[in-house]
Enzyme design. Structure first.
Site, PDB file in Angstrom:
ATOM      1  N   ARG A  18       0.921  -1.185   0.124  1.00 56.48           N
ATOM      2  CA  ARG A  18      -0.050  -0.146   0.000  1.00 56.48           C
ATOM      3  C   ARG A  18       0.938   1.407   0.067  1.00 56.48           C
ATOM      4  O   ARG A  18       0.608   2.292  -0.646  1.00 56.48           O
ATOM      5  CB  ARG A  18      -1.001   0.047   1.308  1.00 56.48           C
ATOM      6  CG  ARG A  18      -2.006  -0.994   0.919  1.00 56.48           C
ATOM      7  CD  ARG A  18      -3.046  -0.942   2.358  1.00 56.48           C
ATOM      8  NE  ARG A  18      -2.051  -1.576   3.597  1.00 56.48           N
ATOM      9  CZ  ARG A  18      -2.564  -1.243   4.732  1.00 56.48           C
ATOM     10  NH1 ARG A  18      -3.524  -0.538   4.946  1.00 56.48           N
ATOM     11  NH2 ARG A  18      -1.899  -1.573   5.903  1.00 56.48           N
ATOM     12  N   ASN A  36      -6.689  -2.567   2.331  1.00 48.89           N
ATOM     13  CA  ASN A  36      -6.535  -3.925   2.458  1.00 48.89           C
ATOM     14  C   ASN A  36      -8.081  -4.610   2.727  1.00 48.89           C
ATOM     15  O   ASN A  36      -8.796  -3.994   3.364  1.00 48.89           O
ATOM     16  CB  ASN A  36      -5.849  -4.473   3.654  1.00 48.89           C
ATOM     17  CG  ASN A  36      -4.345  -4.432   3.439  1.00 48.89           C
ATOM     18  OD1 ASN A  36      -3.762  -4.297   2.531  1.00 48.89           O
ATOM     19  ND2 ASN A  36      -3.637  -4.475   4.729  1.00 48.89           N
TER      20      ASN A  36
END
Length: 97
Positions: A18, A36
């Protein structure tokens, strides 16, 4: 405005993916969010006025192109499902918790 939703599969959680996405997006001027999912995937909403930048960003997420010579070092992307999306405009690119 070009907007897409991406669902990224593979080893993409717990490996800094990320943060790699955020850095890559910001370098290209892409706005959006990344987070997520409970099923082990990572979801991305991305928007830009420049279609070529969005294509470049998608290639970086897929691991097909590096971002300023960098690839996500520990992630292993196995699939990216990308589709046009409709969502409110963003003013930055960050992680959604």
């Amino acid at each position: 405005m070009f907007k897409v939703k991406m669902i990224v599969s593979g080893r993409v959680q717990g490996v800094g993916f990320r943060y790699f996405v955020i850095i890559s997006a910001r370098e290209l001027g892409i706005l959006g969010r990344v987070w997520n999912n409970d099923d082990g995937t990572v979801e991305i909403l991305a928007q830009t006025e420049d279609e070529k930048k969005l294509e470049e960003f998608t290639a970086i997420v897929r691991g097909e192109k590096s971002s300023k010579g960098r690839l996500s070092p520990f992630a292993k992307v196995t699939d990216v499902k990308s589709s046009p999306a409709n969502f409110p405009d963003f003013t930055d690119f960050n992680i959604k918790y």
